[in-house]
Design an enzyme around this catalytic site. Structure first.
Site, PDB file in Angstrom:
ATOM      1  N   ASP A  81       0.874  -1.186   0.000  1.00 49.15           N
ATOM      2  CA  ASP A  81       0.000   0.000   0.000  1.00 49.15           C
ATOM      3  C   ASP A  81       0.906   1.229   0.000  1.00 49.15           C
ATOM      4  O   ASP A  81       2.130   1.125  -0.225  1.00 49.15           O
ATOM      5  CB  ASP A  81      -1.019  -0.035   1.160  1.00 49.15           C
TER       6      ASP A  81
ATOM      7  N   CYS B  39       3.191  -2.825   4.028  1.00 52.60           N
ATOM      8  CA  CYS B  39       2.340  -1.671   4.358  1.00 52.60           C
ATOM      9  C   CYS B  39       3.106  -0.836   5.376  1.00 52.60           C
ATOM     10  O   CYS B  39       4.317  -1.027   5.534  1.00 52.60           O
ATOM     11  CB  CYS B  39       0.958  -2.117   4.852  1.00 52.60           C
TER      12      CYS B  39
ATOM     13  N   THR C 162       3.048  -0.762   8.719  1.00 54.30           N
ATOM     14  CA  THR C 162       3.556  -1.564   9.839  1.00 54.30           C
ATOM     15  C   THR C 162       3.821  -3.019   9.475  1.00 54.30           C
ATOM     16  O   THR C 162       4.491  -3.724  10.225  1.00 54.30           O
ATOM     17  CB  THR C 162       2.509  -1.591  10.975  1.00 54.30           C
TER      18      THR C 162
ATOM     19  N   HIS D  24      10.246 -23.110  10.596  1.00 56.00           N
ATOM     20  CA  HIS D  24       9.288 -23.762  11.492  1.00 56.00           C
ATOM     21  C   HIS D  24       7.825 -23.620  11.079  1.00 56.00           C
ATOM     22  O   HIS D  24       7.036 -24.508  11.355  1.00 56.00           O
ATOM     23  CB  HIS D  24       9.449 -23.217  12.913  1.00 56.00           C
TER      24      HIS D  24
ATOM     25  N   HIS E 111       7.726 -30.004  12.761  1.00 54.15           N
ATOM     26  CA  HIS E 111       7.050 -28.752  12.395  1.00 54.15           C
ATOM     27  C   HIS E 111       5.914 -28.996  11.395  1.00 54.15           C
ATOM     28  O   HIS E 111       4.962 -28.224  11.344  1.00 54.15           O
ATOM     29  CB  HIS E 111       8.064 -27.748  11.855  1.00 54.15           C
TER      30      HIS E 111
HETATM   31  C1  RB5 Z   1      -1.884   3.162   6.196  1.00 47.65           C
HETATM   32  O1  RB5 Z   1      -1.814   4.449   6.681  1.00 47.65           O
HETATM   33  C2  RB5 Z   1      -1.520   2.164   7.275  1.00 47.65           C
HETATM   34  O2  RB5 Z   1      -2.565   2.034   8.168  1.00 47.65           O
HETATM   35  C3  RB5 Z   1      -1.159   0.838   6.651  1.00 47.65           C
HETATM   36  O3  RB5 Z   1      -0.105   1.017   5.781  1.00 47.65           O
HETATM   37  C4  RB5 Z   1      -0.737  -0.275   7.592  1.00 47.65           C
HETATM   38  O4  RB5 Z   1       0.257   0.169   8.464  1.00 47.65           O
HETATM   39  C5  RB5 Z   1      -1.789  -1.011   8.246  1.00 47.65           C
HETATM   40  O5  RB5 Z   1      -1.554  -1.936   9.025  1.00 47.65           O
END
Ligand code: RB5
Length: 147
Positions: A8, A65, A67, A98, A133
């Protein structure tokens, strides 16, 4: 091995760098976007990338993304997907050894491009250990079947 990758708006630069790096290493890379900096909903990209794995078109996937967490949550809702959100080398290695993870999720706002690229390399280069595993991964599949 064919790899599918997507991101994203929180992971565009990372996705592009990793895709380029893996191509240079000789992997076939299917880039499902995004291709320009614009705001999108990460579950939409996770769905497209995961379908390439569950259809058998690609063997492993990478999702980026902000995070890595939203992508992993969305991806793990899809039957047959074992997505691991990693920001350290040990986790990237052991989720292959694993858990037989088939998707690596990365946080573009968590790790730099250098670390992210190394995590992608480890993920690509490490094979599932099998043995005990396999029993555990089979139990994950059983949970998936029954819920
Ligand atoms: C987008 O702003 C952010 O929420 C997305 O990239 C991600 O971190 C979601 O988990």
């Amino acid at each position: 091995m064919k790899i599918v990758i997507g991101c994203d708006h929180g992971g565009l630069e990372h996705k592009n760098a990793i895709a380029e790096h893996l191509k240079e290493r000789g992997f076939e890379v299917l880039d499902c976007g995004i291709y320009e900096q614009k705001s999108v909903d990460y579950p939409d990209i996770a769905k497209v990338v995961c379908e390439k794995i569950t259809s058998g078109d690609c063997q492993r996937g990478i999702l980026v993304c902000g995070t890595g967490i939203g992508m992993s949550m969305a991806a793990n809702k899809i039957k047959g997907i074992r997505a691991a959100c990693c920001s350290d080398h040990f986790s990237a290695k052991y989720t292959r050894l694993h858990n037989d993870a088939n998707i690596l999720c990365l946080g573009g706002r968590v790790v730099g491009i250098g670390v992210a690229t190394e995590l992608a390399d480890i993920f690509m280069d490490t094979e599932f250990e099998g043995g005990r595993h396999s029993v555990r991964v089979a139990k994950i599949k059983e949970i998936e079947e029954n819920n």
